[in-house]
Scaffold this motif. Structure first.
Motif, PDB file in Angstrom:
ATOM      1  N   UNK A  14      54.402  90.980  42.046  1.00  0.00           N
ATOM      2  CA  UNK A  14      53.232  92.038  42.221  1.00  0.00           C
ATOM      3  C   UNK A  14      52.206  91.501  41.374  1.00  0.00           C
ATOM      4  N   UNK A  15      50.810  91.338  41.792  1.00  0.00           N
ATOM      5  CA  UNK A  15      49.713  91.157  40.992  1.00  0.00           C
ATOM      6  C   UNK A  15      48.541  91.178  41.600  1.00  0.00           C
ATOM      7  N   UNK A  16      47.452  91.392  40.812  1.00  0.00           N
ATOM      8  CA  UNK A  16      46.215  91.522  41.496  1.00  0.00           C
ATOM      9  C   UNK A  16      45.144  90.428  41.040  1.00  0.00           C
ATOM     10  N   UNK A  17      44.325  90.461  41.860  1.00  0.00           N
ATOM     11  CA  UNK A  17      43.252  89.103  41.557  1.00  0.00           C
ATOM     12  C   UNK A  17      42.697  89.108  40.181  1.00  0.00           C
ATOM     13  N   UNK A  18      42.644  89.773  39.363  1.00  0.00           N
ATOM     14  CA  UNK A  18      42.202  89.694  37.896  1.00  0.00           C
ATOM     15  C   UNK A  18      43.433  89.800  37.055  1.00  0.00           C
ATOM     16  N   UNK A  19      44.709  89.273  37.611  1.00  0.00           N
ATOM     17  CA  UNK A  19      45.845  88.821  36.498  1.00  0.00           C
ATOM     18  C   UNK A  19      45.722  87.689  35.796  1.00  0.00           C
ATOM     19  N   UNK A  20      46.714  87.483  35.053  1.00  0.00           N
ATOM     20  CA  UNK A  20      46.677  86.231  34.272  1.00  0.00           C
ATOM     21  C   UNK A  20      48.337  85.964  33.812  1.00  0.00           C
ATOM     22  N   UNK A  21      48.595  84.714  33.743  1.00  0.00           N
ATOM     23  CA  UNK A  21      50.166  84.356  33.405  1.00  0.00           C
ATOM     24  C   UNK A  21      49.944  83.352  32.111  1.00  0.00           C
ATOM     25  N   UNK A  22      51.217  83.369  31.628  1.00  0.00           N
ATOM     26  CA  UNK A  22      51.368  82.400  30.404  1.00  0.00           C
ATOM     27  C   UNK A  22      52.176  81.473  31.171  1.00  0.00           C
ATOM     28  N   UNK A  23      51.655  79.995  30.691  1.00  0.00           N
ATOM     29  CA  UNK A  23      52.607  78.928  31.221  1.00  0.00           C
ATOM     30  C   UNK A  23      53.179  78.145  30.045  1.00  0.00           C
ATOM     31  N   UNK A  24      54.568  77.667  30.121  1.00  0.00           N
ATOM     32  CA  UNK A  24      55.025  76.757  28.917  1.00  0.00           C
ATOM     33  C   UNK A  24      55.427  75.368  30.172  1.00  0.00           C
ATOM     34  N   UNK A  25      54.969  74.173  29.660  1.00  0.00           N
ATOM     35  CA  UNK A  25      55.181  73.208  30.549  1.00  0.00           C
ATOM     36  C   UNK A  25      55.952  72.238  29.344  1.00  0.00           C
ATOM     37  N   UNK A  26      57.124  71.880  29.730  1.00  0.00           N
ATOM     38  CA  UNK A  26      58.096  71.401  28.667  1.00  0.00           C
ATOM     39  C   UNK A  26      57.756  69.983  28.531  1.00  0.00           C
ATOM     40  N   UNK A  27      57.220  69.303  29.630  1.00  0.00           N
ATOM     41  CA  UNK A  27      56.861  67.928  29.268  1.00  0.00           C
ATOM     42  C   UNK A  27      55.760  67.835  28.232  1.00  0.00           C
ATOM     43  N   UNK A  28      55.038  68.732  28.126  1.00  0.00           N
ATOM     44  CA  UNK A  28      53.970  68.749  27.323  1.00  0.00           C
ATOM     45  C   UNK A  28      54.359  69.363  25.628  1.00  0.00           C
ATOM     46  N   UNK A  29      54.853  70.537  25.899  1.00  0.00           N
ATOM     47  CA  UNK A  29      55.182  71.194  24.660  1.00  0.00           C
ATOM     48  C   UNK A  29      56.584  72.212  24.781  1.00  0.00           C
ATOM     49  N   UNK A  30      57.698  71.993  24.006  1.00  0.00           N
ATOM     50  CA  UNK A  30      58.770  72.940  24.141  1.00  0.00           C
ATOM     51  C   UNK A  30      58.528  74.351  23.748  1.00  0.00           C
TER      52      UNK A  30
END
Length: 729
Positions: free
Chosen positions: A365-381
């Motif tokens: 469930x989300x709406x058009x003004x949502x945001x997420x937090x991302x972690x990309x392990x190849x860039x930083x753990x």
């Protein structure tokens, strides 16, 4: 004003037709919501009054009378303080979950539209150029009330300290007594502020969802409270440092670890951790080195634990409610982020941006003004970064998109990894996700008239808004604006292809007959179009999966299923009470344990254990339920192909198809002229203004809205409502 679309369905109609039946709110549901809201207000007012009266002598005596009454119970004085200071905010969180559950889908889109435009405190900017940024009238009222409490508390404590000092025989003992009393009371006031400090940063908190304040907005309240709290703790420490210096035992006192009163050494450690967090959170340091700010802020664990050792279980209970709710949210975020999410598509776009398309389950469930937090392990753990979602939940059931501007070292490394993956024709990044977070109510659907103001990469959430609105117009859904003005300011024209990532005509054929969308683009650092003007970027085709994938995002998030969130909170709270009761009955009371610092440590242990053990059991069941639901989704949709998802993601059309598309070079938006033009065109209506961009852009828009609201007569001109989607973490 004549309506150009007379057959358009009314915005936010009180009745929503589904499957041929009018869905209306039942009397019992309305009564239940009224009762829940009333209980929430009663508890909240009681909670605030308890904090307000405590600094006075009569209020202090009242609190200690209650403590004396409950002193013979197994929970002792700590249990009394828990009931007065911690229990109300936890009960409000429970009632908030119940209210959200009863409200159901009505919370999202079925709020009634007001019959006439009206002024709102939440959307009227009062302060626009100060150190606090853009502050609404409602926020200013809250700031004044909170500052009044602090001044009231310090005034009462100062009067009490002077009275205590006046009874001392010598000048030296008089001032040391005053300093000691002030130091204790500065610390107590700081702990009371701490009771509010952790509430805004609980990302999926039911409290934030109840008042519809998203996390990215609430963080500014955390920043303000953090500065105030550390100022009070600094005054607390300075008072004792001066006192001990006068007495000549500064070094000895700083290293003291007492059992029957405040343990000073843990207090020093807690303050040092808090001071480092405070200094590195200052805007100059955060902009200079975000990683330093990010890593240093994890010292909050040391700050909280050693604070409990310093003040003991009694005073720590003042702030327990907020810290406990934050702990619940933090553990849930940890559980959600352990999963590696499939990257359906990762590609580089012109203008120094990259696009990630992530797999998600249909039930997320989300709406058009949502945001997420991302972690990309190849860039930083370790690093997590927030990004606005640039896709509407109506774009497809199984994907979610973000567009990221390459600005720093982290994003540059991400771009290099994506280029490497394009060369190898495979994905070389693994993504972990927290969220989505955002407004409980998609407020862009609350207005028939919208002005969207974007600065550079700030366009991305507006792509989601436009897509969301066009899908609703195509499907004949209610709550869709009819007039939209998009104002987009950028430095160079290499960012223009971002607008080509959305094909409005493909989403809603003939949309210009149903909704007016005007796009005004300002390229500020170029005086004329580049030579290649007219060559519109067309993204490369990607092999995308319109069906459920093996590793989608997890729905185990605070803003997810309300029933599971409620069970998680309930089990953790009950577990805490059980553990604390067993500890008091079978260990603390029989053993005669009186050490303040040790009892504070045991309180922390009970809190952590209740969340991990009791709450963890519910999370494990939640994950199992999620897996079964996802398997059922995959089975049900095995033969269903989402043609609109494939078309939208694989082959976006370069057509803009807008009613009006104007590009100006070498100029900045003149908001006075823009708002005057809108006033003449739209008349006396409510106009939602959403800004996503740098602080200067926000201030410029807010200043014009404030000026327009104050100087113009409302019965001839629109009432503009200011919203911001920008945040700085």
């Amino acid at each position: 004003m004549e309506d150009s679309h007379p057959n358009y369905s009314p915005l936010l109609s009180p009745q929503v037709v589904q499957n041929g039946y009018a869905k209306t709110t039942s009397v019992s549901a309305s009564a239940t919501k009224l009762i829940l809201r009333s209980l929430i207000w009663v508890l909240f007012i009681f909670w605030l009054l308890v904090f307000l009266i405590y600094p006075s002598q009569s209020g202090n005596q009242w609190v200690y009378q209650i403590i004396g009454i409950a002193g013979g119970t197994p929970f002792g004085s700590t249990g009394s303080i828990f009931v007065i200071y911690a229990a109300p905010i936890i009960l409000i969180a429970f009632l908030a979950i119940a209210l959200l559950l009863v409200s159901g889908e009505e919370t999202l889109c079925e709020k009634k539209k007001s019959k006439r435009p009206r002024f709102r405190l939440w959307t009227f900017p009062v302060l626009v150029d100060g150190p606090l940024g853009v502050v609404s009238a409602a926020e200013l009222i809250g700031i004044v009330i909170f500052l009044f409490y602090v001044v009231w508390a310090i005034w009462n404590y100062t009067v009490q300290a002077i009275e205590e000092g006046s009874s001392q025989p010598s000048f030296k003992t008089k001032w040391t007594t005053v300093l000691e009393s002030l130091g204790v009371h500065f610390g107590t006031t700081g702990i009371c502020c701490l009771a509010f400090l952790f509430l805004p940063i609980s990302r999926g908190s039911a409290l934030l969802r109840l008042v519809d304040i998203p996390f990215e907005h609430a963080t500014r309240y955390h920043v303000w409270l953090g500065h105030l709290t550390m100022v009070l703790f600094t005054l607390h420490g300075l008072s004792f440092v001066i006192k001990w210096s006068i007495e000549g035992n500064l070094a000895e006192k700083l290293d003291e670890w007492s059992d029957t009163k405040f343990a000073n050494r843990p207090g020093v450690i807690s303050y040092i951790a808090g001071f480092f967090m405070w200094m590195t959170s200052m805007p100059p340091v955060r902009k200079w080195n975000f990683e330093l700010f990010y890593y240093t802020h994890h010292l909050y664990v040391i700050f909280v634990v050693f604070l409990a050792l310093h003040v003991g279980d009694f005073l720590f209970t003042f702030a327990f409610g907020a810290i406990f709710l934050f702990m619940l949210d933090r553990f849930l975020r940890f559980c959600q982020s352990r999963r590696t999410v499939n990257v359906i598509s990762a590609k580089c776009l012109p203008g120094g941006t990259v696009e990630l398309v992530l797999s998600k389950p249909r039930s997320l469930r989300y709406n058009a003004l949502s945001f997420i937090f991302l972690q990309i392990r190849e860039v930083s753990w370790l690093q997590w970064h927030p990004f606005s979602v640039c896709s509407s939940p109506l774009d497809g059931n199984y994907h979610l998109s973000v567009i990221i501007k390459v600005l720093g070292r982290w994003t540059q490394k991400l771009r290099e990894k994506i280029i490497e993956g394009e060369a190898l024709k495979q994905s070389v990044v693994k993504v972990s996700v927290e969220g989505p977070y955002g407004h409980e109510v998609p407020y862009h659907l609350m207005y028939e008239h919208l002005i969207l103001v974007a600065g550079g990469i700030g366009l991305t959430p507006f792509l989601a808004i436009l897509s969301d609105i066009l899908h609703r117009v195509r499907d004949g859904k209610p709550c869709s604006p009819r007039n939209i003005l998009l104002v987009w300011a950028m430095r160079k024209s290499d960012e223009l292809p971002l607008l080509s990532t959305i094909d409005m005509e493909a989403i809603c054929p003939g949309y210009s007959n149903k909704v007016n969308i005007d796009v005004h683009i300002y390229v500020t650092r170029e005086s004329e179009p580049p030579l290649e003007e007219g060559c519109v970027y067309k993204p490369k085709k990607s092999s995308l999966c319109p069906m459920p994938s093996v590793c989608p995002m997890s729905v185990v998030v605070g803003t997810g299923d309300i029933v599971w969130s409620g069970l998680y909170m309930f089990s953790s709270t009950v577990g805490f009470l059980i553990l604390l009761g067993l500890l008091d009955i079978f260990y603390i009371n029989p053993s005669g344990i009186e050490a303040w610092w040790y009892k504070g440590l045991l309180l922390i242990v009970c809190m952590v254990a209740s969340v991990i053990i009791f709450g963890g059991l519910v999370v494990a069941l939640w994950l199992r339920w999620e897996k079964q639901s996802y398997t059922s989704e995959n089975s049900d949709d095995a033969k269903v192909i989402e043609q609109n998802v494939t078309a939208a993601l694989e082959d976006p059309s370069p057509q803009n198809g807008t009613n009006s598309f104007v590009t100006r070079y070498g100029s900045r938006p003149d908001f006075k002229e823009i708002f005057e033009g809108v006033s003449e065109k739209w008349g006396h209506v409510d106009v939602g203004v959403i800004v996503c961009g740098p602080p200067a852009l926000e201030s410029g828009v807010a200043q014009e809205i404030r000026s327009h609201t104050i100087t113009k007569q409302r019965h001839h001109h629109p009432i503009f409502h200011f919203h911001t989607h920008s945040f700085d973490l």
